[in-house]
Write an enzyme that holds these catalytic residues in place. Structure first.
Site, PDB file in Angstrom:
ATOM      1  N   LYS A   1      33.551  10.172  -3.025  1.00 24.59           N
ATOM      2  CA  LYS A   1      33.198  10.378  -1.627  1.00 24.59           C
ATOM      3  C   LYS A   1      34.105  11.455  -1.046  1.00 24.59           C
ATOM      4  CE  LYS A   1      34.532   9.112   2.011  1.00 24.59           C
ATOM      5  NZ  LYS A   1      34.335  10.475   2.663  1.00 24.59           N
TER       6      LYS A   1
ATOM      7  N   GLU B   1      47.689   9.541  -2.943  1.00 25.50           N
ATOM      8  CA  GLU B   1      48.328  10.819  -2.629  1.00 25.50           C
ATOM      9  C   GLU B   1      48.233  10.979  -1.116  1.00 25.50           C
ATOM     10  OE1 GLU B   1      49.359  12.220  -6.542  1.00 25.50           O
ATOM     11  OE2 GLU B   1      49.931  12.763  -4.500  1.00 25.50           O
TER      12      GLU B   1
ATOM     13  N   GLU C   1      54.060  14.337  10.495  1.00 28.07           N
ATOM     14  CA  GLU C   1      53.388  15.417   9.761  1.00 28.07           C
ATOM     15  C   GLU C   1      52.662  16.348  10.736  1.00 28.07           C
ATOM     16  OE1 GLU C   1      50.166  14.248   7.047  1.00 28.07           O
ATOM     17  OE2 GLU C   1      51.035  15.628   5.618  1.00 28.07           O
TER      18      GLU C   1
ATOM     19  N   CYS D   1      49.578  19.187   2.129  1.00 29.14           N
ATOM     20  CA  CYS D   1      50.479  18.027   2.126  1.00 29.14           C
ATOM     21  C   CYS D   1      51.898  18.414   1.750  1.00 29.14           C
ATOM     22  CB  CYS D   1      49.963  16.993   1.149  1.00 29.14           C
ATOM     23  SG  CYS D   1      49.811  17.674  -0.516  1.00 29.14           S
TER      24      CYS D   1
HETATM   25  N1  LIG Z   1      49.575  13.895  -1.318  1.00 24.06           N
HETATM   26  C1  LIG Z   1      48.583  14.716  -1.570  1.00 24.06           C
HETATM   27  O1  LIG Z   1      48.346  15.158  -2.708  1.00 24.06           O
HETATM   28  C2  LIG Z   1      47.674  15.126  -0.444  1.00 24.06           C
HETATM   29  C3  LIG Z   1      46.768  16.170  -0.676  1.00 24.06           C
HETATM   30  C4  LIG Z   1      45.932  16.553   0.384  1.00 24.06           C
HETATM   31  C5  LIG Z   1      46.002  15.911   1.622  1.00 24.06           C
HETATM   32  N2  LIG Z   1      46.891  14.897   1.806  1.00 24.06           N
HETATM   33  C6  LIG Z   1      47.000  14.227   3.094  1.00 24.06           C
HETATM   34  O2  LIG Z   1      45.687  13.991   3.650  1.00 24.06           O
HETATM   35  C7  LIG Z   1      45.742  14.063   5.064  1.00 24.06           C
HETATM   36  C8  LIG Z   1      44.685  15.030   5.569  1.00 24.06           C
HETATM   37  O3  LIG Z   1      43.440  14.690   4.997  1.00 24.06           O
HETATM   38  P1  LIG Z   1      42.328  13.914   5.834  1.00 24.06           P
HETATM   39  O4  LIG Z   1      42.422  14.244   7.286  1.00 24.06           O
HETATM   40  O5  LIG Z   1      41.031  14.112   5.139  1.00 24.06           O
HETATM   41  O6  LIG Z   1      42.795  12.393   5.630  1.00 24.06           O
HETATM   42  P2  LIG Z   1      42.003  11.057   6.032  1.00 24.06           P
HETATM   43  O7  LIG Z   1      42.833   9.944   5.586  1.00 24.06           O
HETATM   44  O8  LIG Z   1      41.548  11.124   7.436  1.00 24.06           O
HETATM   45  O9  LIG Z   1      40.652  11.121   5.127  1.00 24.06           O
HETATM   46  C9  LIG Z   1      40.739  11.195   3.724  1.00 24.06           C
HETATM   47  C10 LIG Z   1      39.441  10.661   3.113  1.00 24.06           C
HETATM   48  O10 LIG Z   1      39.317   9.281   3.466  1.00 24.06           O
HETATM   49  C11 LIG Z   1      38.101   9.036   4.159  1.00 24.06           C
HETATM   50  N3  LIG Z   1      38.368   8.006   5.153  1.00 24.06           N
HETATM   51  C12 LIG Z   1      38.884   8.185   6.392  1.00 24.06           C
HETATM   52  N4  LIG Z   1      39.029   6.985   7.011  1.00 24.06           N
HETATM   53  C13 LIG Z   1      38.602   6.041   6.112  1.00 24.06           C
HETATM   54  C14 LIG Z   1      38.499   4.609   6.142  1.00 24.06           C
HETATM   55  N5  LIG Z   1      38.886   3.928   7.213  1.00 24.06           N
HETATM   56  N6  LIG Z   1      38.010   3.977   5.052  1.00 24.06           N
HETATM   57  C15 LIG Z   1      37.633   4.687   3.970  1.00 24.06           C
HETATM   58  N7  LIG Z   1      37.704   6.033   3.863  1.00 24.06           N
HETATM   59  C16 LIG Z   1      38.184   6.699   4.936  1.00 24.06           C
HETATM   60  C17 LIG Z   1      37.716  10.368   4.738  1.00 24.06           C
HETATM   61  O11 LIG Z   1      36.306  10.439   4.936  1.00 24.06           O
HETATM   62  C18 LIG Z   1      38.177  11.330   3.644  1.00 24.06           C
HETATM   63  O12 LIG Z   1      37.205  11.391   2.622  1.00 24.06           O
HETATM   64  C19 LIG Z   1      47.159  14.536   5.401  1.00 24.06           C
HETATM   65  O13 LIG Z   1      47.966  13.439   5.751  1.00 24.06           O
HETATM   66  C20 LIG Z   1      47.660  15.130   4.095  1.00 24.06           C
HETATM   67  O14 LIG Z   1      49.063  15.091   3.973  1.00 24.06           O
HETATM   68  C21 LIG Z   1      47.744  14.499   0.798  1.00 24.06           C
HETATM   69  O1  LIG Z   2      47.472  19.409   0.221  1.00 21.47           O
HETATM   70  C1  LIG Z   2      47.830  18.971  -0.829  1.00 21.47           C
HETATM   71  C2  LIG Z   2      47.655  19.697  -2.122  1.00 21.47           C
HETATM   72  O2  LIG Z   2      47.916  18.783  -3.147  1.00 21.47           O
HETATM   73  C3  LIG Z   2      48.570  20.887  -2.163  1.00 21.47           C
HETATM   74  S1  LIG Z   2      48.524  21.741  -3.676  1.00 21.47           S
HETATM   75  O3  LIG Z   2      47.341  22.622  -3.623  1.00 21.47           O
HETATM   76  O4  LIG Z   2      48.397  20.765  -4.777  1.00 21.47           O
HETATM   77  O5  LIG Z   2      49.774  22.503  -3.740  1.00 21.47           O
END
Ligand SMILES: NC(=O)c1ccc[n+]([C@@H]2O[C@H](COP(=O)([O-])OP(=O)(O)OC[C@H]3O[C@@H](n4cnc5c(N)ncnc54)[C@H](O)[C@@H]3O)[C@@H](O)[C@H]2O)c1
Ligand SMILES: O=C[C@H](O)CS(=O)(=O)O
Length: 474
Positions: free
Chosen positions: A172, A247, A378, A281
Site C-alpha cells: 500500500k 523505518e 522532525e 528521514c
Molecule cells: N526511516 C526511514 O527509512 C524513513 C524513510 C522515509 C520516510 N520516513 C518517515 O516517514 C514520514 C513521512 O512519511 P509519511 O508522511 O508518508 O508518513 P505517514 O506515517 O503519514 O504515512 C506512511 C504510510 O502509512 C500510511 N498510513 C498513514 N496513517 C495510517 C494509519 N493510521 N494506518 C495505516 N496506515 C497509515 C500512509 O498512507 C502511508 O502509506 C517522516 O516521519 C519520515 O521521517 C522514514
Molecule cells: O527518507 C528516507 C530515505 O530512506 C532516505 S535515503 O534515500 O535512503 O537516503
C-alpha cells in the site's frame, strides 16, 4: 490525465466508487487519480497472496533471482519515464527523481544476487548420531506500507528482499504518491513475476492496513513512515504476533569540529539538508558547529543557500522543489515562528515563495537552542537551525538527547576524534565526512523511536525469513 487501476492476483482492477486525486505539488494541479479501495479488496488480496505463496516460497532461488533480474532490466529501460512520473506527483527535481529510480533499482539488483546466497548452516552435534541443520525460509505473506517522500526506493527496498526470500507482498503506497508504485508493479508484471506474488492497493489507508494487520495469514509488517503511525501499527500486529520492520522518523544532528574541511562541511550540510527539499528521514535537522569557527561557517552556508535554485522539479536547473502539500508549509511556518519567539535569528529565507504550488524558501537560523521545536521535532522541510558547542562531551550529550536515533553526521579530520564520537553517538547510521551514506549493500535503520530492523545489506534479507532448526538423528 492518466487513470490508474490497482493490481490484484495479476489483474488490473478498479472496484471503487470513489477516486483519490493525485496532485502535482509544483502547481497544485491534478495529475492523475487512483481507486479508493477498502476492506473488501484488502481481504481479497490476502487470499491471493496466501495462495501464491505455496508456489513462490518453494520455487528454487535461481528462478526467483531471474525474475528480479528481469524486473531490474525493465526499470532501467523505463527510468526516465518513471522519474518524470515521480516528479509530477512528488515534486522533487527531475535529476533527483532519476537518481532515486537508479537507487531504487540498485536494491532490485542487490537482492536478485542475494536471493541465491541465503545460506544455511550445519552445527557440530554433541552426540555421534545427529546432524544439526539450520535453514532460512520465507516468513510468508508480507504487508508493506510506504511513505510519499521516496515513491520508488521505499518500495523496492521492501519488495525486492521480500521476493528474494520467497515471500509474497501486499503493497500500500502513500495516497499522495501512488503513481510511481503502480508503474513499478506494471514492470514487475511485465517481468513475468507470477500472479498473486505482488499485489498493490490504493485507498483508505487505515481500512486497508487494519485488514492486513488483523489477518493471521499475514506474517510480517514492514512499515516506513512517521513514528506516530508506526506505534499504532505495532499495537495492531501484537494480536497476531507478526514479525515487524519499522523505518520511522529522524532528527539528524550534523556536527562540525574546528579541524573540519569547512567548505566540504558546508557542502555536506547543503546536500544533506536540501535533498528532496529537506523531506528525507536522514536530512540534517540541526547543525552543531564548534564555536571557534561558527561565524565563518555561517557566512559560507548563507552564501551557498542563497545560490540554491528553487523551482518546478521539471526544470532541469531546479535544485530545490516544492514541499508535498500545504500542511508541510504550515509546519515550516510554525517551526520558524516558534524559533524566532524563543530567540533564534533568521539569516536567510523564512518565507513562502509567491508562486503556485507549495514552495518554501531555504531557511537558515542561528542562535538556536533545544527549547525550540526545530531542534527537537522532525522538520521534514528546508529549515536548518545552527547551534554552537565547545567540547565533544557537550555535543555528544546534545546530539543523543533525542527520541530519534536514525542518522548523524560528523565532520572532522582527527581520526581518533572521529572514531570516538562514532562509538558514542546513539544512531543507526553515522556519516563520517559523508553526507550521503545510503546504499543498497549497507543496513539502513535506526535506534530508539526511529524504528527497528534494517533495510539493505544482509540484514535486509534476514528481515523476511524465519530460522528453522532441523535435528536429524540417524
Ligand atoms: N526511516 C526511514 O527509512 C524513513 C524513510 C522515509 C520516510 N520516513 C518517515 O516517514 C514520514 C513521512 O512519511 P509519511 O508522511 O508518508 O508518513 P505517514 O506515517 O503519514 O504515512 C506512511 C504510510 O502509512 C500510511 N498510513 C498513514 N496513517 C495510517 C494509519 N493510521 N494506518 C495505516 N496506515 C497509515 C500512509 O498512507 C502511508 O502509506 C517522516 O516521519 C519520515 O521521517 C522514514
Ligand atoms: O527518507 C528516507 C530515505 O530512506 C532516505 S535515503 O534515500 O535512503 O537516503
Amino acid at each position: 490525465m492518466e487513470v490508474y487501476k490497482n493490481y490484484i492476483n495479476g489483474q488490473w482492477i478498479d472496484h471503487s466508487k470513489e477516486q483519490i486525486d493525485v496532485i502535482n505539488p509544483a502547481t497544485g494541479e491534478k495529475v492523475g487519480h487512483v481507486p479508493r479501495h477498502g476492506k473488501t479488496e484488502a481481504t481479497i488480496t490476502v487470499e491471493h497472496a496466501h495462495q501464491a505463496l505455496k508456489t513462490w516460497k518453494f520455487m528454487n532461488a535461481k528462478q526467483r533471482s531471474a525474475y528480479l533480474y528481469q524486473w531490474h532490466t525493465l526499470i532501467k529501460r523505463d527510468a526516465e519515464q518513471l522519474a518524470r512520473t515521480m516528479t509530477l506527483e512528488q515534486g522533487k527535481p527531475i535529476q533527483e527523481a532519476l537518481a532515486e529510480i537508479h537507487y531504487a533499482n540498485s536494491y532490485v539488483l542487490w537482492y536478485a544476487e542475494e536471493a541465491k546466497r541465503l545460506y544455511g548452516q550445519t552445527i557440530p552435534a554433541s552426540v555421534d548420531d545427529k546432524k544439526l541443520i539450520v535453514q532460512y525460509e520465507a516468513v510468508g505473506v508480507v504487508a508493506a506500507i510506504t511513505p510519499w517522500n521516496f515513491p520508488a526506493a521505499m518500495i523496492t527496498r521492501k519488495v525486492a528482499p521480500a521476493l528474494a526470500a520467497g515471500c509474497t507482498v501486499l503493497l500500500k503506497p502513500s495516497e499522495l504518491t501512488p503513481l510511481t508504485a503502480l508503474k513499478l508493479v506494471e514492470l514487475a508484471d511485465e517481468a513475468g513475476i507470477p500472479k498473486g506474488v505482488i499485489n498493490v492497493l490504493t485507498g483508505t489507508s487505515r481500512e486497508i492496513v487494519k485488514v492486513w494487520t488483523d489477518d493471521a495469514r499475514v506474517r510480517k509488517l514492514t512499515f516506513t513512515g512517521s513514528t506516530a503511525v508506526g506505534k499504532t501499527l505495532m499495537r495492531d500486529i501484537a494480536q497476531t504476533v507478526k514479525k515487524v520492520s519499522l523505518e520511522l522518523g529522524g532528527h539528524a544532528p550534523f556536527i562540525i569540529f574546528d579541524d573540519a574541511q569547512l567548505e566540504k562541511a558546508v557542502e555536506g550540510v547543503v546536500q544533506s539538508k536540501f535533498r528532496n527539499a529537506g523531506q528525507t528521514c536522514i536530512c540534517t535537522n540541526r547543525v552543531y558547529v564548534q564555536h571557534t569557527i561558527a561565524e565563518k561557517f555561517t557566512n559560507l552556508l548563507r552564501e551557498r543557500i542563497e545560490q540554491l535554485k528553487v523551482g518546478n522539479g521539471l526544470e532541469s536547473d531546479t535544485e530545490v522543489g516544492p514541499l508535498i502539500n500545504q500542511s508541510a508549509i504550515d509546519w515550516m511556518q510554525h517551526q520558524l515562528e516558534d524559533a524566532l519567539e524563543k530567540g533564534a535569528q533568521l539569516v536567510t529565507g523564512g518565507k513562502t515563495m509567491q508562486r503556485e504550488g507549495f514552495y518554501y524558501a531555504p531557511t537558515l537560523l542561528i542562535h538556536t537552542d533545544d527549547t525550540m521545536s526545530c531542534m527537537t521535532e522532525e522538520t521534514f522541510g528546508p529549515i536548518i537551525p545552527v547551534a554552537t558547542f565547545e567540547t565533544m562531551d557537550e555535543v555528544v550529550e546534545k546530539a543523543n538527547d533525542s527520541i530519534y536515533g536514525l542518522a548523524a553526521y560528523v565532520y572532522t579530520q582527527n581520526l581518533s576524534q572521529a572514531i570516538t564520537i562514532s562509538d558514542r553517538l546513539e544512531y543507526g547510521i553515522v556519516g563520517l565526512n559523508d553526507s550521503q551514506p545510503s546504499t543498497a549493500q549497507a543496513p539502513f535503520g535506526g535506534f530508539k523511536e526511529s524504528g527497528m530492523g534494517r533495510e539493505g545489506g544482509k540484514e535486509g534479507l534476514m528481515e523476511y525469513v524465519e530460522t528453522k532448526y532441523i535435528s536429524l538423528q540417524y
